[in-house]
Design a protein around this motif. Sequence first.
Motif, PDB file in Angstrom:
ATOM      1  N   PHE A 152       0.828  -1.200   0.000  1.00 41.88           N
ATOM      2  CA  PHE A 152       0.000   0.000   0.000  1.00 41.88           C
ATOM      3  C   PHE A 152       0.868   1.258   0.000  1.00 41.88           C
ATOM      4  CE2 PHE A 152      -2.507   3.176   2.518  1.00 41.88           C
ATOM      5  CZ  PHE A 152      -3.459   3.436   1.548  1.00 41.88           C
ATOM      6  N   ILE A 153       1.912   1.256   0.793  1.00 46.09           N
ATOM      7  CA  ILE A 153       2.812   2.406   0.835  1.00 46.09           C
ATOM      8  C   ILE A 153       3.471   2.600  -0.523  1.00 46.09           C
ATOM      9  CG2 ILE A 153       4.951   3.294   1.853  1.00 46.09           C
ATOM     10  CD1 ILE A 153       4.012   1.795   4.470  1.00 46.09           C
ATOM     11  N   ALA A 154       3.913   1.506  -1.140  1.00 46.16           N
ATOM     12  CA  ALA A 154       4.593   1.602  -2.436  1.00 46.16           C
ATOM     13  C   ALA A 154       3.670   2.177  -3.513  1.00 46.16           C
ATOM     14  CB  ALA A 154       5.114   0.226  -2.857  1.00 46.16           C
ATOM     15  N   VAL A 155       2.430   1.672  -3.594  1.00 43.32           N
ATOM     16  CA  VAL A 155       1.538   2.173  -4.643  1.00 43.32           C
ATOM     17  C   VAL A 155       1.042   3.580  -4.323  1.00 43.32           C
ATOM     18  CG1 VAL A 155       0.841  -0.127  -5.426  1.00 43.32           C
ATOM     19  CG2 VAL A 155      -0.528   1.037  -3.694  1.00 43.32           C
ATOM     20  N   SER A 156       0.866   3.878  -3.037  1.00 40.85           N
ATOM     21  CA  SER A 156       0.455   5.238  -2.648  1.00 40.85           C
ATOM     22  C   SER A 156       1.558   6.233  -2.988  1.00 40.85           C
ATOM     23  CB  SER A 156       0.136   5.297  -1.151  1.00 40.85           C
ATOM     24  OG  SER A 156      -0.966   4.498  -0.833  1.00 40.85           O
ATOM     25  N   ARG A 157       2.787   5.840  -2.711  1.00 40.99           N
ATOM     26  CA  ARG A 157       3.924   6.718  -3.007  1.00 40.99           C
ATOM     27  C   ARG A 157       4.047   6.969  -4.505  1.00 40.99           C
ATOM     28  NH1 ARG A 157       9.713   6.264  -0.057  1.00 40.99           N
ATOM     29  NH2 ARG A 157      10.620   8.157  -0.899  1.00 40.99           N
ATOM     30  N   LYS A 158       3.914   5.900  -5.298  1.00 38.63           N
ATOM     31  CA  LYS A 158       3.995   6.043  -6.753  1.00 38.63           C
ATOM     32  C   LYS A 158       2.894   6.964  -7.260  1.00 38.63           C
ATOM     33  CE  LYS A 158       4.063   3.376 -11.046  1.00 38.63           C
ATOM     34  NZ  LYS A 158       3.957   2.029 -11.647  1.00 38.63           N
ATOM     35  N   GLY A 159       1.662   6.769  -6.759  1.00 38.00           N
ATOM     36  CA  GLY A 159       0.559   7.629  -7.162  1.00 38.00           C
ATOM     37  C   GLY A 159       0.785   9.072  -6.755  1.00 38.00           C
ATOM     38  N   PHE A 160       1.276   9.277  -5.538  1.00 36.10           N
ATOM     39  CA  PHE A 160       1.549  10.624  -5.030  1.00 36.10           C
ATOM     40  C   PHE A 160       2.556  11.341  -5.932  1.00 36.10           C
ATOM     41  CE2 PHE A 160       3.502  13.770  -2.241  1.00 36.10           C
ATOM     42  CZ  PHE A 160       2.435  14.269  -1.514  1.00 36.10           C
ATOM     43  N   GLU A 161       3.613  10.621  -6.312  1.00 33.58           N
ATOM     44  CA  GLU A 161       4.652  11.196  -7.173  1.00 33.58           C
ATOM     45  C   GLU A 161       4.126  11.497  -8.573  1.00 33.58           C
ATOM     46  OE1 GLU A 161       7.714   8.258  -6.785  1.00 33.58           O
ATOM     47  OE2 GLU A 161       8.363   9.018  -4.812  1.00 33.58           O
ATOM     48  N   ASN A 162       3.056  10.797  -8.979  1.00 37.87           N
ATOM     49  CA  ASN A 162       2.443  11.028 -10.296  1.00 37.87           C
ATOM     50  C   ASN A 162       1.262  11.993 -10.240  1.00 37.87           C
ATOM     51  OD1 ASN A 162       4.231   9.322 -11.664  1.00 37.87           O
ATOM     52  ND2 ASN A 162       2.978   7.525 -11.274  1.00 37.87           N
ATOM     53  N   GLY A 163       1.056  12.604  -9.065  1.00 41.47           N
ATOM     54  CA  GLY A 163       0.026  13.626  -8.954  1.00 41.47           C
ATOM     55  C   GLY A 163      -1.329  13.164  -8.479  1.00 41.47           C
ATOM     56  N   VAL A 164      -1.475  11.870  -8.127  1.00 46.61           N
ATOM     57  CA  VAL A 164      -2.744  11.381  -7.600  1.00 46.61           C
ATOM     58  C   VAL A 164      -2.912  11.923  -6.181  1.00 46.61           C
ATOM     59  CG1 VAL A 164      -4.085   9.356  -6.920  1.00 46.61           C
ATOM     60  CG2 VAL A 164      -2.687   9.290  -9.004  1.00 46.61           C
ATOM     61  N   ARG A 165      -4.065  12.513  -5.894  1.00 43.17           N
ATOM     62  CA  ARG A 165      -4.328  13.054  -4.569  1.00 43.17           C
ATOM     63  C   ARG A 165      -5.621  12.441  -4.022  1.00 43.17           C
ATOM     64  NH1 ARG A 165       0.163  13.996  -5.298  1.00 43.17           N
ATOM     65  NH2 ARG A 165       1.261  16.000  -5.226  1.00 43.17           N
ATOM     66  N   ILE A 166      -5.445  11.538  -3.068  1.00 44.98           N
ATOM     67  CA  ILE A 166      -6.564  10.959  -2.328  1.00 44.98           C
ATOM     68  C   ILE A 166      -6.378  11.435  -0.898  1.00 44.98           C
ATOM     69  CG2 ILE A 166      -7.772   8.856  -1.648  1.00 44.98           C
ATOM     70  CD1 ILE A 166      -6.466   7.458  -4.067  1.00 44.98           C
ATOM     71  N   LEU A 167      -7.231  12.353  -0.462  1.00 40.51           N
ATOM     72  CA  LEU A 167      -7.036  13.037   0.810  1.00 40.51           C
ATOM     73  C   LEU A 167      -8.082  12.604   1.824  1.00 40.51           C
ATOM     74  CD1 LEU A 167      -6.309  16.581  -0.661  1.00 40.51           C
ATOM     75  CD2 LEU A 167      -4.652  14.796  -0.044  1.00 40.51           C
ATOM     76  N   HIS A 168      -7.724  12.696   3.104  1.00 46.56           N
ATOM     77  CA  HIS A 168      -8.579  12.212   4.184  1.00 46.56           C
ATOM     78  C   HIS A 168      -8.785  13.292   5.235  1.00 46.56           C
ATOM     79  CE1 HIS A 168      -6.502   8.777   2.349  1.00 46.56           C
ATOM     80  NE2 HIS A 168      -7.627   8.111   2.586  1.00 46.56           N
ATOM     81  N   PHE A 169      -9.985  13.339   5.774  1.00 45.27           N
ATOM     82  CA  PHE A 169     -10.285  14.239   6.883  1.00 45.27           C
ATOM     83  C   PHE A 169     -11.014  13.424   7.943  1.00 45.27           C
ATOM     84  CE2 PHE A 169     -12.449  17.523   9.263  1.00 45.27           C
ATOM     85  CZ  PHE A 169     -11.462  18.481   9.392  1.00 45.27           C
ATOM     86  N   LEU A 170     -10.608  13.573   9.207  1.00 46.28           N
ATOM     87  CA  LEU A 170     -11.109  12.721  10.278  1.00 46.28           C
ATOM     88  C   LEU A 170     -12.092  13.451  11.178  1.00 46.28           C
ATOM     89  CD1 LEU A 170      -7.809  10.933  11.385  1.00 46.28           C
ATOM     90  CD2 LEU A 170      -9.450  10.236   9.630  1.00 46.28           C
ATOM     91  N   GLY A 171     -13.027  12.667  11.726  1.00 48.38           N
ATOM     92  CA  GLY A 171     -13.939  13.156  12.750  1.00 48.38           C
ATOM     93  C   GLY A 171     -13.741  12.381  14.038  1.00 48.38           C
ATOM     94  N   GLY A 172     -14.817  12.094  14.739  1.00 46.71           N
ATOM     95  CA  GLY A 172     -14.734  11.417  16.035  1.00 46.71           C
ATOM     96  C   GLY A 172     -14.310   9.965  15.919  1.00 46.71           C
ATOM     97  N   THR A 173     -13.761   9.459  17.028  1.00 48.77           N
ATOM     98  CA  THR A 173     -13.293   8.076  17.094  1.00 48.77           C
ATOM     99  C   THR A 173     -13.957   7.360  18.264  1.00 48.77           C
ATOM    100  OG1 THR A 173     -11.125   8.570  16.130  1.00 48.77           O
ATOM    101  CG2 THR A 173     -11.275   6.580  17.447  1.00 48.77           C
ATOM    102  N   SER A 174     -14.376   6.118  18.035  1.00 47.93           N
ATOM    103  CA  SER A 174     -14.876   5.230  19.074  1.00 47.93           C
ATOM    104  C   SER A 174     -13.925   4.053  19.180  1.00 47.93           C
ATOM    105  CB  SER A 174     -16.285   4.747  18.724  1.00 47.93           C
ATOM    106  OG  SER A 174     -16.718   3.771  19.648  1.00 47.93           O
ATOM    107  N   ILE A 175     -13.452   3.750  20.386  1.00 46.81           N
ATOM    108  CA  ILE A 175     -12.442   2.711  20.580  1.00 46.81           C
ATOM    109  C   ILE A 175     -12.981   1.658  21.539  1.00 46.81           C
ATOM    110  CG2 ILE A 175     -10.114   2.192  21.422  1.00 46.81           C
ATOM    111  CD1 ILE A 175      -9.448   5.188  20.753  1.00 46.81           C
TER     112      ILE A 175
END
Length: 199
Positions: free
Chosen positions: A52-75
């Motif tokens: 996952f890190i390898a493909v995410s890094r490759k995509g990031f370097e090629n301009g792919v932007r998949i961004l995340h925003f977090l809310g509340g957490t239940s544990i």
Amino acid sequence: MNDVLIDRLAIRDLVENWAVWRDAGDWERFRGVWHDDGRMMATWFQGTADQFIAVSRKGFENGVRILHFLGGTSIDLSGVRAIAQTKMTISQRAAVEGVECDVVCTGRFYDFLEKRDGRWGVVLRQPIYEKDRLDPIDPTKAPKLDPELLARFPEGYRHLAYLQTGIGYEVKRDMPGLTGTEVEKLYERGRRWLAGGDL
């Protein structure tokens, strides 16, 4: 502070670091949130943390932007194991049928976590996809979607899947949503995990 509170704070810190470090392309620190046998499930990828890190890094370097925003957490804690559910949005921008668009998907990260040698880490991350929407960047333009292709994907992430298919990803079609068989199976896996069972 008691040990339970310390564990809960450590887990919340891990969840937040996952989103910040991945979206910033801080790959070395991002690796540190996973255990060595960690696995990631997503619409466009299913495999080990390292893959996952390898493909995410490759995509990031090629301009792919998949961004995340977090809310509340239940544990839910059970000794050295935990299930964390975190409200989130996934945002991705790309051309859809020739029109630049944003897709925003709302859901939860459902994380199987374990404390090993005093360190919490992700063993499995499975997002739950609750609903999504597609918006053209220029509101005067609208992409003409293929209704047959759109209907192939579950309601919770069909626009995200449409966008990702259009840019070349093979999208998994049976990810858990807000309700239904797949999310019920996921909850059962979570209960087994907290009780000491295998994934």
